[in-house]
Motif scaffolding. Structure first.
Motif, short mmCIF file in Angstrom:
data_model
loop_
_atom_site.label_atom_id
_atom_site.label_comp_id
_atom_site.label_asym_id
_atom_site.label_seq_id
_atom_site.Cartn_x
_atom_site.Cartn_y
_atom_site.Cartn_z
N UNK A 1 0.82 -1.22 0.00
CA UNK A 1 0.00 0.00 0.00
C UNK A 1 0.86 1.27 0.00
N UNK A 2 1.91 1.36 0.83
CA UNK A 2 2.75 2.57 0.76
C UNK A 2 3.36 2.77 -0.63
N UNK A 3 3.73 1.67 -1.29
CA UNK A 3 4.29 1.80 -2.63
C UNK A 3 3.27 2.32 -3.62
N UNK A 4 2.03 1.82 -3.53
CA UNK A 4 0.97 2.30 -4.42
C UNK A 4 0.66 3.77 -4.16
N UNK A 5 0.64 4.15 -2.90
CA UNK A 5 0.37 5.55 -2.56
C UNK A 5 1.46 6.46 -3.11
N UNK A 6 2.70 6.04 -2.97
CA UNK A 6 3.81 6.82 -3.53
C UNK A 6 3.72 6.90 -5.05
N UNK B 1 0.97 6.79 -6.82
CA UNK B 1 -0.13 7.71 -7.14
C UNK B 1 0.35 9.15 -7.08
N UNK B 2 1.12 9.48 -6.05
CA UNK B 2 1.64 10.85 -5.92
C UNK B 2 2.52 11.21 -7.12
N UNK B 3 3.36 10.28 -7.54
CA UNK B 3 4.24 10.55 -8.67
C UNK B 3 3.45 10.70 -9.97
N UNK C 1 0.35 11.76 -10.22
CA UNK C 1 -0.36 13.04 -10.17
C UNK C 1 0.59 14.20 -10.47
N UNK C 2 1.82 14.12 -9.97
CA UNK C 2 2.80 15.17 -10.27
C UNK C 2 3.15 15.20 -11.75
N UNK C 3 3.17 14.04 -12.39
CA UNK C 3 3.43 13.99 -13.84
C UNK C 3 2.29 14.67 -14.60
N UNK C 4 1.06 14.46 -14.14
CA UNK C 4 -0.09 15.10 -14.80
C UNK C 4 -0.03 16.62 -14.60
N UNK C 5 0.27 17.06 -13.38
CA UNK C 5 0.36 18.50 -13.11
C UNK C 5 1.49 19.13 -13.91
N UNK C 6 2.61 18.42 -14.00
CA UNK C 6 3.74 18.96 -14.76
C UNK C 6 3.41 19.09 -16.24
N UNK C 7 2.60 18.18 -16.76
CA UNK C 7 2.24 18.24 -18.18
C UNK C 7 1.48 19.52 -18.50
N UNK D 1 1.03 23.41 -7.92
CA UNK D 1 0.59 22.31 -7.06
C UNK D 1 -0.46 22.74 -6.04
N UNK D 2 -0.35 23.97 -5.51
CA UNK D 2 -1.27 24.37 -4.46
C UNK D 2 -2.70 24.54 -4.98
N UNK D 3 -2.86 24.69 -6.31
CA UNK D 3 -4.20 24.84 -6.86
C UNK D 3 -5.02 23.56 -6.74
N UNK D 4 -4.36 22.43 -6.62
CA UNK D 4 -5.08 21.16 -6.47
C UNK D 4 -4.80 20.54 -5.11
N UNK D 5 -4.42 21.39 -4.14
CA UNK D 5 -4.28 20.92 -2.78
C UNK D 5 -2.99 20.19 -2.48
N UNK D 6 -2.01 20.25 -3.39
CA UNK D 6 -0.73 19.60 -3.15
C UNK D 6 0.17 20.53 -2.33
N UNK D 7 0.90 19.97 -1.36
CA UNK D 7 1.75 20.83 -0.52
C UNK D 7 2.94 21.39 -1.30
N UNK D 8 3.32 22.60 -0.94
CA UNK D 8 4.53 23.23 -1.50
C UNK D 8 5.45 23.60 -0.35
N UNK D 9 6.70 23.92 -0.70
CA UNK D 9 7.69 24.15 0.33
C UNK D 9 7.35 25.39 1.17
N UNK D 10 7.00 26.49 0.51
CA UNK D 10 6.70 27.72 1.23
C UNK D 10 5.91 28.64 0.31
#
Length: 314
Positions: A183-188, A190-192, A194-200, A205-214
């Protein structure tokens, strides 16, 4: 210019009547998915536009002559179904002169499919297996005919329900298969994905609720997004709406009011202006997208396909 203020008033009324404010939104969605988007300009008996009818992008094909000039549109297999002036036509990422456009979705189709498989198939199956493990059953059907044995096995399978007690008067043995999904591997993963979709789409990231550094990182991502993809989209629609919509309607109005001939240049042009993006707009957009994204990561609009069809104008 004061002598031509009536032109702007009439075009503003046309925009309101045909819901032109919504048209760029639908067009951007469809051209991003299919590479192109078209709207039939429905007119009345006086050739005044009444509404803009969204067309099926996959059924709409531009027709060009030997000089790569647009001569019409094929629609649902019917050649020259529309004349160029009968359709508002928008394309996306056109590297060639064929006016077909390219899809933004195609490069990440496999990524989206993988993500949906995990969310809609793998995770529900894993959740079930955690509280209702896989069970291997061995039943003794000695003394039964082949048909009776098959029926007994079918009845046994129907009787076994997760969390239920089953009583039989036959010799039955059960063995739990201990499945340990990562399960941790699947969750990780999924995160990757989603980041590929956002990067495309270069989406902050913050527009879809993803955390950012600051906050500084969030501001830099937002500024790059607004000055990059958003500005390019606005610039493209501004030029196309002016060329395909404002100029022909201005010529029609002047032809009626001032007897302007078809070959005469326009004495005045109507320009399209976008409202500036405010901070409050960004907060509202972020809240809306985060809410649509859902608490279980279904993605924008989740499984609400009817809403997607409504937004697409289908």
């Amino acid at each position: 210019l004061k002598n031509y203020t009536y032109i702007k008033s009439e075009i503003d009324e046309l925009n309101k009547q045909t819901n032109l404010d919504q048209t760029p939104f639908i067009a951007q969605m469809k051209r991003s998915i299919y590479g192109k988007s078209g709207f039939e300009i429905v007119v009345d008996e006086d050739l005044i536009p009444e509404r803009l009818l969204p067309l099926e992008s996959t059924s709409l094909k531009p027709k060009l002559n030997d000089f790569w000039e647009l001569t019409g549109f094929e629609y649902k297999g019917k050649s020259d179904f529309y004349q160029p002036e009968e359709v508002l036509y928008f394309i996306n990422l056109a590297p060639e002169a064929d006016r077909e456009g390219l899809s933004d979705i195609e490069p990440i189709t496999d990524v989206c499919n993988t993500r949906h498989e995990i969310l809609r198939k793998d995770l529900p199956e894993i959740s079930m297996s955690l509280w209702a493990p896989f069970l291997f059953i061995r039943a003794d059907t000695t003394g039964l005919s082949r048909n009776d044995a098959d029926q007994a096995l079918k009845d046994l399978v129907k009787a076994i329900k997760p969390g239920k007690r089953v009583v039989v008067n036959q010799s039955v043995e059960g063995q739990v298969l201990d499945m340990k999904p990562d399960i941790p591997g699947l969750t990780s993963l999924l995160d990757k994905l989603e980041l590929m979709i956002l990067a495309n789409f270069k989406t902050p990231r913050f527009l879809v609720g993803k955390p950012v550094e600051n906050r500084a990182t969030a501001y830099a991502e937002l500024e790059a997004y607004v000055q990059g993809p958003i500005s390019n989209i606005q610039r493209y629609f501004k030029r196309e709406i002016e060329r395909q919509w404002y100029d022909p309607q201005t010529r029609r109005i002047l032809g009626k009011e001032e007897k302007l001939k078809e070959e005469d240049p326009l004495p005045v042009v109507v320009k399209h202006r976008w409202n500036p993006i405010r901070v409050s707009d960004i907060y509202q957009m972020a809240a809306a997208v985060a809410q649509l994204w859902g608490s279980y990561g279904q993605g924008p609009l989740g499984d609400n396909k009817e809403k997607v069809w409504e937004l697409m104008g289908w």
